[in-house]
Each structure stands twice: as structure tokens, then as C-alpha cells.
Design an enzyme around this catalytic site. Structure first.
Site, mmCIF file in Angstrom:
data_model
loop_
_atom_site.group_PDB
_atom_site.id
_atom_site.type_symbol
_atom_site.label_atom_id
_atom_site.label_comp_id
_atom_site.label_asym_id
_atom_site.label_seq_id
_atom_site.Cartn_x
_atom_site.Cartn_y
_atom_site.Cartn_z
ATOM 1 N N GLU A 151 4.444 8.515 6.414
ATOM 2 C CA GLU A 151 4.681 7.543 4.863
ATOM 3 C C GLU A 151 3.894 6.453 5.515
ATOM 4 O O GLU A 151 3.407 5.728 6.134
ATOM 5 C CB GLU A 151 5.925 7.369 4.794
ATOM 6 C CG GLU A 151 6.367 6.811 3.212
ATOM 7 C CD GLU A 151 5.946 7.536 2.091
ATOM 8 O OE1 GLU A 151 6.220 8.751 2.114
ATOM 9 O OE2 GLU A 151 4.152 7.013 1.614
ATOM 10 N N PHE A 152 2.757 6.523 4.036
ATOM 11 C CA PHE A 152 1.853 5.189 4.189
ATOM 12 C C PHE A 152 2.057 4.481 3.570
ATOM 13 O O PHE A 152 1.238 3.594 2.911
ATOM 14 C CB PHE A 152 0.181 6.065 4.305
ATOM 15 C CG PHE A 152 0.363 7.150 4.986
ATOM 16 C CD1 PHE A 152 -0.554 6.061 6.838
ATOM 17 C CD2 PHE A 152 0.755 8.722 5.671
ATOM 18 C CE1 PHE A 152 -0.521 7.405 7.767
ATOM 19 C CE2 PHE A 152 0.384 9.346 5.782
ATOM 20 C CZ PHE A 152 0.034 8.901 6.762
ATOM 21 N N ASN A 208 -1.503 3.341 11.176
ATOM 22 C CA ASN A 208 -0.619 1.597 11.155
ATOM 23 C C ASN A 208 -1.701 0.479 12.436
ATOM 24 O O ASN A 208 -1.846 -0.774 12.244
ATOM 25 C CB ASN A 208 0.743 1.690 11.744
ATOM 26 C CG ASN A 208 0.981 1.745 10.465
ATOM 27 O OD1 ASN A 208 0.375 2.298 8.842
ATOM 28 N ND2 ASN A 208 2.588 1.115 10.010
ATOM 29 N N ALA A 252 -9.073 -12.276 5.410
ATOM 30 C CA ALA A 252 -8.569 -13.157 7.178
ATOM 31 C C ALA A 252 -7.511 -14.190 6.706
ATOM 32 O O ALA A 252 -6.874 -14.077 5.502
ATOM 33 C CB ALA A 252 -9.701 -13.875 6.919
ATOM 34 N N GLY A 257 2.549 -9.344 9.016
ATOM 35 C CA GLY A 257 3.668 -9.862 9.646
ATOM 36 C C GLY A 257 4.433 -8.519 8.870
ATOM 37 O O GLY A 257 3.685 -7.229 8.221
ATOM 38 N N CYS A 260 6.318 -3.695 9.654
ATOM 39 C CA CYS A 260 5.761 -2.349 10.590
ATOM 40 C C CYS A 260 5.231 -2.606 11.380
ATOM 41 O O CYS A 260 5.193 -1.708 12.396
ATOM 42 C CB CYS A 260 5.415 -1.503 8.850
ATOM 43 S SG CYS A 260 6.766 -0.890 7.897
ATOM 44 N N LYS A 263 6.037 -3.852 14.459
ATOM 45 C CA LYS A 263 6.734 -3.319 15.366
ATOM 46 C C LYS A 263 6.308 -2.182 15.637
ATOM 47 O O LYS A 263 6.503 -1.102 17.006
ATOM 48 C CB LYS A 263 8.203 -2.945 14.809
ATOM 49 C CG LYS A 263 7.723 -1.615 14.086
ATOM 50 C CD LYS A 263 9.165 -0.325 13.147
ATOM 51 C CE LYS A 263 9.249 -0.287 12.169
ATOM 52 N NZ LYS A 263 8.792 1.291 12.122
ATOM 53 N N ARG A 327 11.594 -9.914 5.856
ATOM 54 C CA ARG A 327 11.377 -9.167 7.325
ATOM 55 C C ARG A 327 9.861 -9.426 8.646
ATOM 56 O O ARG A 327 9.098 -8.722 7.944
ATOM 57 C CB ARG A 327 11.580 -7.688 7.557
ATOM 58 C CG ARG A 327 12.575 -7.000 7.123
ATOM 59 C CD ARG A 327 13.261 -5.543 7.398
ATOM 60 N NE ARG A 327 12.332 -5.457 6.049
ATOM 61 C CZ ARG A 327 12.548 -3.264 5.978
ATOM 62 N NH1 ARG A 327 13.751 -3.102 7.187
ATOM 63 N NH2 ARG A 327 12.093 -3.016 5.740
#
Ligand code: NAD
Ligand code: UGA
Length: 429
Positions: A151-152, A208, A252, A257, A260, A263, A327
């Protein structure tokens, strides 16, 4: 078609809802009974633009339902999607225990007739094989195929991303499963890339990581821009106008964060390492990302001299604009660091406050940008909410103790902010 989605979080709930919206019958499964109860009561556990309306509409039409029972979902569905978490372990590798647990549960619930198990969670290459092995081990009679369908979607624009995807990646080793997947995605009118299982799984981590690399590249350029007097916004514009490069993901700021990129990058480094390649380029992407945040804190420290006992207002706690997700938010990390150095923090986020509050108990969470400004020695813009662009910045300035403004997302116009009387600092310009 009759579909089940196991895991009804940011990915599962939005995917299930969009599948229902295009006409499929969807059962969303979650083992969090509270979440399922909320959904039964018409309450939506996450904020995602457009999602609530779509859920209500499809529940009313009878095409979308929720349950805690995997068996229920599997009995009624030909295709079963897995969308459970794949969080990082301390060494950066992926914790696959949720996937393994679901594979075992699926094995226990599979009927005799054929089913397709689709992995939508982000997993290391070769996980599909492991899922198939596990199901076979626990259910010798099962007839099934395993497919990878990464999934994107981006949080904050998840519904739009799902309804109009650039491409749909389907990794399948059998024609039967591939044909079913094509049928499911037909109403989306998007290009479908057919691959083998391993390639599909790899595409996700590779994508990613590349997007994170673009962000770290532009963030590294901010250092050169600041040292030379160039403007990173102009540089990004000039680079991005070349269609081979593209302007997207060249914003920029204080670094990426979220649940996704951090990690998935550390996972991909570990996966590569396990496969015998030391992916130094990606290690540097992580270093640049970490240092970008530290440089920003240094900027704040240099202006305020000491942070101890300073009243600092923070605008934005979510990891990006248009979401309530906090998160691995860089904004939260900034708040934690400033509190550690003795600053008093007042923070506001349009949607993320409730989820942020338990993570930063020493910060005072307030309900408006004006309240953040009250008596502040400085304001920090930490999340790229467009709402912050249209604030009455004159009014904000009047409420502050001193007009120091640190824009960690290059959200505001430097000329305008200086004209309003702010000591305005941004990134790379
Ligand atoms: P999430 O934490 O929001 O949702 C996961 C859900 O799975 C939770 O509701 C949890 O209760 C449920 N769950 C866990 N174990 C279960 C089980 N055994 N049975 C039923 N339900 C179970 O996670 P997410 O953000 O939706 O991410 C899910 C996966 O999708 C991850 O691999 C992530 O990397 C990937 N992904 C996420 C995004 C995103 O933007 N969030 C985008 C693309 C891919
Ligand atoms: C990202 C990818 O964009 C999705 O394609 C992918 O499906 C998802 O991860 C995933 O695998 O879970 P998401 O994390 O929801 O989506 O949000 P992004 O828009 O990618 O932003 C990620 C972080 O990068 C945010 O902190 C954002 O502020 C930052 N960012 C993004 C920048 O600093 N600059 C940019 O130009 C773009």
C-alpha cells in the site's frame, strides 16, 4: 466481490472503506474490541479527511461491516487482506509477530474451499513465502494462494491516494490469484503492475527509502544554502521543474517522521544487511534526518541563549499536516528535547492533541494557536498544517513576550513575517 481486511487501522480501515465505496462487500476485522465497538457506534478511531462520510455511507448501504472475528471475515470472503502493524525491533529489523499470529489464525479459520491471502502490510522481501509456509503448517488441507499488494497511501490524503493510485502493485505466483486481484482493482482505473511475490515486497521498501532519501537530500542542501546565502525553496523549485527529478518530497524542514519512513528505512538497511549488502547510502539518509532536527534545536538555543525557564509555544504535534497521527513525530521529539533542557512548553495541534498528550505529559496542551502565543518567548512551527499559514500572525505577535518565530517547515513567508516584526528563522533560506 466479498473481501475481508484483517487489521482496521490507518491502512485497513481506509482500504476497506474504499473497496466498499467501489462496490465490494467488505468485512473489516480488528482484534481491538474497543475499536470495533466504536466503529459499530459510528465513531471513527482515526482522523483522515473524507473518511467519516465514506464509512457512514457504506455502512448504511450494507457493503461495509466490522467484527472482531477473523473466522467471520474468512467464511464470507474469497480474498483476505492483512493490514496489521509491522513495527520495528530495537535492532531496526521488523517485528513480524503480528503477521505470524494472523497467519496462524487464518490457518485455523480457513474453510476447505479456495481463498486468497493478500499481504498489504509493509514486510521484508520473502515474507509472503513465510506466510504460506505457516498456513500450510497449521492447516494441511487448506487451498489458498498468497499475494503481495503493498500500500502506498499517505496519511492525511489516504482516501484520495487510495481512490486514485499512481499504480497498483500485485505480486502473485499464480494466474488465479492475479485475476481475482485485477477484478478487485478494476473500478479504480489505475495501472496494475504484475510481479512475482518478492519483487512486489521489495518495491515497497525501495519506494519509501527513495522518498526519504529525497527528503534528506534537500535537507542536506539546506546546510549549503544557509552557508552560501542561497534559498532552498528556489533550489527545490529549479530542481523539481525537471520532470526526471520532480518537485514532490523536496520540502525542506526538520526531517521526516511518522510510523513509516523511520521504521521502513531501518528495516530496509537491516534486510539489505541480511542479504549481504551494507546499504551505506541509506544509513546516511538516517544520519542527515537526525542531524537536521538537532541543527534546528541548536538554532533555537542560539537565539534564546538558554532554554531553561523559557516559555516556548509549539504549533503542531502530528508527524505531518492533515492527520492526528503522532507516532514518531519529529514535533514530539522536539518538545521532549526542549522540556529536557528546562523549557516550559505550550502546544497546539488541530487534530493530534489527544493522541500527543500522554506522550508529553509535562507539556501544556492548549486548544488554539492564540493560546500557544500567550506570554511565549518564542514560537516553533513543527508540523506543516496549512491552517497555520492563515493564522492572524499580527494578533499572535501581540500576545507574545518576544517575537521570535522558528518555522521548522518553511510554511510561512519570510518577507511577510519580517514585515510583521518577527525575528523569523526558517530552514535553508
Ligand atoms: P495501525 O496500527 O493503524 O493498524 C493496525 C491494526 O491492526 C490495529 O487496529 C490493530 O488493533 C490491528 N491488529 C493487530 N493485530 C491484529 C490481529 N491479530 N487481528 C486483527 N487485528 C489486528 O497500523 P497501520 O498504520 O494501518 O499500518 C499497518 C501496516 O501497513 C504496517 O505494515 C505499515 O507499515 C503499513 N503501511 C502503513 C501506512 C500508513 O500510512 N500508516 C501506509 C502504507 C503501509
Ligand atoms: C509515507 C509514503 O509517502 C507513503 O507512500 C507510504 O505508503 C507510507 O509512508 C507508508 O508506507 O506508511 P506518510 O508517512 O503517511 O506516507 O506521509 P508522508 O507524506 O510521506 O510524510 C512522511 C514524513 O516526511 C512526514 O514527517 C513529513 O513531514 C515529511 N516530509 C514529507 C518532508 O519533510 N518533506 C517532504 O517533502 C515530504
Amino acid at each position: 466481490m466479498n473481501l475481508a481486511i484483517i487489521g482496521s487501522g490507518y491502512v485497513g480501515l481506509v482500504t476497506g472503506t474504499c473497496f466498499a465505496e467501489v462496490g465490494h462487500n467488505v468485512i473489516c476485522v480488528d482484534n481491538d474490541a474497543k475499536k470495533v465497538e466504536m466503529l459499530h457506534q459510528g465513531k471513527i478511531p482515526i482522523y483522515e479527511p473524507g473518511l467519516e462520510e465514506l464509512i457512514k455511507k457504506n455502512v448504511a448501504s450494507g457493503r461495509l461491516s466490522f467484527t472482531t472475528s477473523i473466522k467471520d471475515g474468512i467464511d464470507k470472503s474469497l480474498v483476505i487482506f492483512i493490514a496489521v502493524p509491522t513495527p520495528p525491533q530495537p535492532d531496526g529489523s521488523v517485528d513480524l509477530s503480528y503477521i505470524e499470529a494472523v497467519a496462524r489464525e487464518i490457518a485455523g479459520a480457513l474453510p476447505k474451499d479456495y481463498r486468497i491471502i493478500v499481504d498489504k502490510s509493509t514486510v521484508p522481501v520473502k515474507t509472503g513465502d513465510k506466510v504460506a509456509q505457516t498456513i500450510k503448517r497449521y492447516n494441511k488441507k487448506a487451498s489458498f494462494d498468497v499475494v503481495s499488494n503493498p500500500e502506498f497511501l499517505r496519511e492525511g490524503s489516504a482516501v484520495a491516494d487510495l481512490m486514485k493510485p499512481d499504480r497498483i502493485v500485485v505480486g502473485s505466483d499464480t494466474q488465479r490469484a492475479l485475476d481475482a486481484m485485477k477484478e478487485i482493482y478494476k473500478p479504480f482505473n489505475a495501472p496494475i503492475l504484475e510481479t512475482d511475490l518478492n519483487s512486489a515486497e521489495l518495491i515497497k521498501h525501495a519506494s519509501n527509502s527513495f522518498l526519504a532519501l529525497k527528503i534528506s537530500y534537500i535537507n542536506a542542501l539546506t546546510i549549503i544554502c544557509e552557508a552560501s546565502g542561497a534559498d532552498v525553496e528556489k533550489v527545490a523549485q529549479g530542481m523539481g521543474a525537471d520532470h526526471r527529478i520532480g518537485r514532490a518530497f523536496l520540502n525542506a524542514g526538520i526531517g521526516y517522521g511518522g510510523s513509516c519512513f523511520p521504521k521502513d528505512l531501518s528495516a530496509f538497511i537491516k534486510i539489505s544487511d541480511d542479504l549481504g549488502y551494507d546499504f551505506q547510502l541509506l544509513k546516511q539518509v538516517e544520519v542527515i534526518n537526525r542531524e537536521q532536527r538537532e541543527r534546528f534545536i541548536k538554532k533555537i538555543r542560539e537565539s534564546l541563549w538558554v532554554l531553561r525557564d523559557k516559555k516556548i509555544g509549539v504549533l503542531g504535534l502530528a508527524f505531518k499536516g492533515n492527520t492526528d497521527d503522532v507516532r514518531s513525530s519529529v514535533a514530539i521529539a522536539l518538545v521532549e528535547q526542549m522540556i529536557k533542557e528546562g523549557a516550559h512548553i505550550k502546544a497546539y495541534d488541530p487534530k493530534g492533541s489527544e493522541k500527543a498528550a500522554p506522550l508529553i505529559p509535562k507539556a501544556q496542551i492548549v486548544s488554539s494557536a492564540e493560546a500557544v502565543a500567550e506570554g511565549a518567548d518564542a514560537i516553533v512551527v513543527a508540523t506543516e498544517w496549512t491552517d497555520f499559514k492563515t493564522l492572524d500572525w499580527n494578533k499572535i505577535k501581540e500576545k507574545m513576550n518576544s517575537p521570535l518565530l522558528f518555522d521548522g517547515r518553511n510554511l510561512l513567508d519570510p518577507v511577510k513575517m519580517k514585515e510583521l516584526g518577527f525575528d523569523y528563522y526558517s530552514i535553508g533560506r
